[in-house]
Design an enzyme around this catalytic site. Sequence first.
Site, short mmCIF file in Angstrom:
data_model
loop_
_atom_site.label_atom_id
_atom_site.label_comp_id
_atom_site.label_asym_id
_atom_site.label_seq_id
_atom_site.Cartn_x
_atom_site.Cartn_y
_atom_site.Cartn_z
CB ALA A 80 -29.58 24.99 13.09
CB ALA A 85 -31.23 1.13 14.97
CD GLN A 86 -33.91 6.71 13.90
OE1 GLN A 86 -34.98 7.46 14.09
NE2 GLN A 86 -32.72 6.91 13.34
CE LYS A 126 -29.90 15.82 12.16
NZ LYS A 126 -28.55 14.96 12.47
O1 O7M Z 1 -29.53 4.00 11.78
P1 O7M Z 1 -29.42 4.77 13.03
O2 O7M Z 1 -30.69 4.97 13.82
O3 O7M Z 1 -28.28 4.19 13.74
O4 O7M Z 1 -28.63 6.06 12.70
C1 O7M Z 1 -29.33 7.09 11.55
C2 O7M Z 1 -28.53 8.24 11.59
O5 O7M Z 1 -29.44 9.26 10.60
C3 O7M Z 1 -27.95 8.89 12.63
O6 O7M Z 1 -26.65 9.36 12.11
C4 O7M Z 1 -28.84 9.75 12.70
O7 O7M Z 1 -28.20 11.37 13.21
C5 O7M Z 1 -29.59 10.41 11.44
N1 O7M Z 1 -30.99 10.92 11.46
C6 O7M Z 1 -31.85 10.58 11.95
O8 O7M Z 1 -31.73 9.37 12.63
N2 O7M Z 1 -33.09 11.24 11.91
C7 O7M Z 1 -33.26 12.12 11.19
O9 O7M Z 1 -34.30 12.63 11.13
C8 O7M Z 1 -32.20 12.71 10.70
C9 O7M Z 1 -30.87 11.87 10.68
C10 O7M Z 1 -29.92 12.66 9.75
O10 O7M Z 1 -29.14 12.24 9.09
O11 O7M Z 1 -30.11 13.90 9.59
C11 O7M Z 1 -29.43 14.62 8.63
#
Ligand code: O7M
Length: 215
Positions: free
Chosen positions: A64, A173-174, A62
């Site tokens: 930035a 999970a989300q 990420k």
């Molecule tokens: O399935 P999870 O929730 O355990 O994991 C999701 C992964 O995607 C985790 O590595 C987060 O950091 C990433 N992610 C998000 O969950 N939401 C976002 O909006 C963006 C990311 C991501 O990968 O950003 C690049």
Amino acid sequence: MQKNTGLIAALDVTDKSQALSISKEIEFYVDAIKVGYPLVLESGLGIIGMIAEFAPVIADFKVADIPNTDRLICKVAYEAGASAVIVHGFTGRDSLMECVRTGEEHQGDIYVVTEMSHPGALDFLQPAAYELSRLAVECGATGIVAPATRPERLREIRNIVGDITIISPGVGAQGGSAAEAIRAGADYVIVGRSIYTSKAPGKEAEKIVREIERL
Ligand code: O7M
């Protein structure tokens, strides 16, 4: 990234040997493995090259910062063996352009975060998401990251970006669904905890792949 299954695993474990054993179990079901700060800070940058033996690695740093710092971070990630780097777009056009240029120099991909998947994304990112999506296209990014937790927003973002690649986290999970995210316009879903906390990560990954295949 070559599309085969439509699944990207997010490997947010911190233990190196666990990361490698999960990678081995899931390699046939994933198009890429996303590695971020939890694993790299704990295991060292060398873990990227090790995981790249199983699947292309997306370095989720990420990024930035100002253009020069962004360039240095992307370069390190590609040289460590990453095929792609995830960057933020809110730092502006010059920073993003520098990431895209660095990607081109290393034959690597750049994915730009637009609207994030968690509730806090509504505070600042959602109002900027369409502009960030347009900026990603204008700068020549490979693709964008957009939320599986809000398929209606994903659909809008797909309309804005045309045919560039969308990778979509928030499945499992989300609360998001792989099938709904793909139907809303995602090319790939990103799945973390549902896979890496499972007793059988390979079976869990296969289940998600079958769900995508049925569409
Ligand atoms: O399935 P999870 O929730 O355990 O994991 C999701 C992964 O995607 C985790 O590595 C987060 O950091 C990433 N992610 C998000 O969950 N939401 C976002 O909006 C963006 C990311 C991501 O990968 O950003 C690049």
